[in-house]
Write a protein that holds these residues in place. Structure first.
Motif, PDB file in Angstrom:
ATOM      1  N   HIS A   6     -46.092 -23.304 -16.678  1.00 60.47           N
ATOM      2  CA  HIS A   6     -45.565 -24.478 -16.593  1.00 60.47           C
ATOM      3  C   HIS A   6     -46.188 -25.674 -17.332  1.00 60.47           C
ATOM      4  O   HIS A   6     -45.305 -26.569 -17.716  1.00 60.47           O
ATOM      5  CB  HIS A   6     -45.314 -24.693 -14.947  1.00 60.47           C
ATOM      6  N   ALA A   7     -47.389 -25.713 -17.187  1.00 59.05           N
ATOM      7  CA  ALA A   7     -48.042 -26.882 -17.758  1.00 59.05           C
ATOM      8  C   ALA A   7     -47.718 -26.982 -19.433  1.00 59.05           C
ATOM      9  O   ALA A   7     -47.466 -27.966 -19.899  1.00 59.05           O
ATOM     10  CB  ALA A   7     -49.735 -26.645 -17.873  1.00 59.05           C
ATOM     11  N   ALA A   8     -47.900 -25.546 -20.030  1.00 54.77           N
ATOM     12  CA  ALA A   8     -47.538 -25.818 -21.358  1.00 54.77           C
ATOM     13  C   ALA A   8     -45.921 -26.118 -21.875  1.00 54.77           C
ATOM     14  O   ALA A   8     -45.736 -26.666 -22.583  1.00 54.77           O
ATOM     15  CB  ALA A   8     -47.697 -24.230 -22.234  1.00 54.77           C
ATOM     16  N   SER A   9     -45.118 -25.727 -20.936  1.00 55.15           N
ATOM     17  CA  SER A   9     -43.922 -26.293 -21.133  1.00 55.15           C
ATOM     18  C   SER A   9     -43.507 -27.663 -20.731  1.00 55.15           C
ATOM     19  O   SER A   9     -42.803 -28.162 -21.609  1.00 55.15           O
ATOM     20  CB  SER A   9     -42.971 -25.234 -20.103  1.00 55.15           C
ATOM     21  N   GLN A  20     -38.114 -20.124 -22.404  1.00 57.84           N
ATOM     22  CA  GLN A  20     -37.724 -18.651 -21.924  1.00 57.84           C
ATOM     23  C   GLN A  20     -39.049 -18.185 -21.861  1.00 57.84           C
ATOM     24  O   GLN A  20     -39.221 -17.063 -21.045  1.00 57.84           O
ATOM     25  CB  GLN A  20     -36.754 -17.945 -22.939  1.00 57.84           C
ATOM     26  N   ALA A  21     -39.942 -18.087 -22.655  1.00 56.75           N
ATOM     27  CA  ALA A  21     -41.229 -17.603 -22.563  1.00 56.75           C
ATOM     28  C   ALA A  21     -41.782 -17.909 -20.889  1.00 56.75           C
ATOM     29  O   ALA A  21     -42.624 -16.999 -20.452  1.00 56.75           O
ATOM     30  CB  ALA A  21     -42.248 -18.042 -23.736  1.00 56.75           C
ATOM     31  N   GLU A  22     -41.691 -19.291 -20.825  1.00 56.85           N
ATOM     32  CA  GLU A  22     -42.213 -19.603 -19.418  1.00 56.85           C
ATOM     33  C   GLU A  22     -41.584 -18.678 -18.303  1.00 56.85           C
ATOM     34  O   GLU A  22     -42.126 -18.164 -17.366  1.00 56.85           O
ATOM     35  CB  GLU A  22     -41.970 -21.089 -19.053  1.00 56.85           C
ATOM     36  N   MET A  23     -40.295 -18.633 -18.355  1.00 59.77           N
ATOM     37  CA  MET A  23     -39.587 -17.722 -17.467  1.00 59.77           C
ATOM     38  C   MET A  23     -40.113 -16.330 -17.452  1.00 59.77           C
ATOM     39  O   MET A  23     -39.979 -15.643 -16.360  1.00 59.77           O
ATOM     40  CB  MET A  23     -37.964 -17.952 -17.678  1.00 59.77           C
ATOM     41  N   LYS A  24     -40.095 -15.756 -18.703  1.00 61.57           N
ATOM     42  CA  LYS A  24     -40.685 -14.539 -18.874  1.00 61.57           C
ATOM     43  C   LYS A  24     -42.034 -14.277 -18.131  1.00 61.57           C
ATOM     44  O   LYS A  24     -42.122 -13.162 -17.460  1.00 61.57           O
ATOM     45  CB  LYS A  24     -40.743 -13.947 -20.132  1.00 61.57           C
ATOM     46  N   THR A  25     -42.987 -15.192 -18.184  1.00 62.93           N
ATOM     47  CA  THR A  25     -44.000 -15.222 -17.471  1.00 62.93           C
ATOM     48  C   THR A  25     -44.008 -15.337 -16.174  1.00 62.93           C
ATOM     49  O   THR A  25     -44.742 -14.281 -15.401  1.00 62.93           O
ATOM     50  CB  THR A  25     -45.069 -16.425 -18.018  1.00 62.93           C
ATOM     51  N   ASN A  26     -43.146 -16.012 -15.738  1.00 65.88           N
ATOM     52  CA  ASN A  26     -42.867 -16.237 -14.185  1.00 65.88           C
ATOM     53  C   ASN A  26     -42.379 -14.846 -13.544  1.00 65.88           C
ATOM     54  O   ASN A  26     -42.471 -14.508 -12.603  1.00 65.88           O
ATOM     55  CB  ASN A  26     -42.033 -17.427 -13.889  1.00 65.88           C
ATOM     56  N   MET A  27     -41.430 -14.052 -14.428  1.00 64.26           N
ATOM     57  CA  MET A  27     -40.732 -12.901 -14.076  1.00 64.26           C
ATOM     58  C   MET A  27     -41.724 -11.982 -13.919  1.00 64.26           C
ATOM     59  O   MET A  27     -41.943 -10.897 -12.772  1.00 64.26           O
ATOM     60  CB  MET A  27     -39.582 -12.533 -14.708  1.00 64.26           C
ATOM     61  N   LYS A  28     -42.729 -11.939 -14.871  1.00 64.53           N
ATOM     62  CA  LYS A  28     -43.711 -10.814 -14.818  1.00 64.53           C
ATOM     63  C   LYS A  28     -44.762 -11.081 -13.789  1.00 64.53           C
ATOM     64  O   LYS A  28     -45.244 -10.310 -12.922  1.00 64.53           O
ATOM     65  CB  LYS A  28     -44.629 -10.928 -16.164  1.00 64.53           C
ATOM     66  N   ALA A  29     -45.053 -12.551 -13.477  1.00 64.39           N
ATOM     67  CA  ALA A  29     -45.849 -12.953 -12.072  1.00 64.39           C
ATOM     68  C   ALA A  29     -45.122 -12.252 -11.043  1.00 64.39           C
ATOM     69  O   ALA A  29     -45.785 -11.663 -10.021  1.00 64.39           O
ATOM     70  CB  ALA A  29     -46.005 -14.191 -12.112  1.00 64.39           C
TER      71      ALA A  29
END
Length: 155
Positions: free
Chosen positions: A76-79, A37-46
């Motif tokens: 994405h790499a971290a996930s 979910q943190a990855e998706m939030k990063t993508n949304m912010k981007a």
């Protein structure tokens, strides 16, 4: 009698350990769901930052576009390293997920979605002026939309 009691105690202990293991697995699933979910939030912010540039609300800045592309890649790499999409994360104990079962029943389709995102981000990285950015952006939107339509439950 003592043998029955000892057997019952061992069975109880075994069930308690198994239950604790299941609790740890659910706890682990919750942590992995939270990470994705943190990855998706990063993508949304981007996406918000890029849409602002696309609409002209924020002036085009190549360094900003490159930074946003890198943030998507890094998230994405971290996930991926944390294996946040493994089958144990279909449900959490306390964390709700909008991930649909199709993620796990159609792994090739899900992988294709990630590939589309990677290609779109590479397109952003290759853009170094406003015109090429505007040409590259729709692929990113399409990649996000494609995955969300098939693999994310509606709110």
């Amino acid at each position: 009698m003592k043998m029955k009691l000892a057997g019952a105690l061992l069975l109880s202990l075994g069930l308690a350990v198994a239950g604790a293991g299941a609790g740890l697995a659910q706890s682990s699933a919750d942590a992995l769901i939270t990470a994705r979910q943190a990855e998706m939030k990063t993508n949304m912010k981007a996406m918000k930052a890029l849409v602002s540039i696309l609409k002209g609300e924020t002036p085009y800045d190549d360094a900003a576009v490159q930074s946003v592309a890198k943030s998507i890649q890094d998230a994405h790499a971290a996930s991926t390293a944390a294996d946040v999409w493994n089958v144990s994360t279909q449900t959490g104990a306390t964390v709700k997920t909008d991930a649909k079962p199709e993620i796990w029943s159609d792994p090739a389709g899900f992988a294709a979605g990630w590939t589309a995102l990677d290609v779109a981000v590479a397109g952003l990285e290759a853009s170094h002026d406003e015109a090429s950015f505007k040409a590259a952006f729709p692929a990113l939107g399409a990649a996000c939309k494609g995955c969300h339509e098939k693999f994310r439950a509606a709110d």
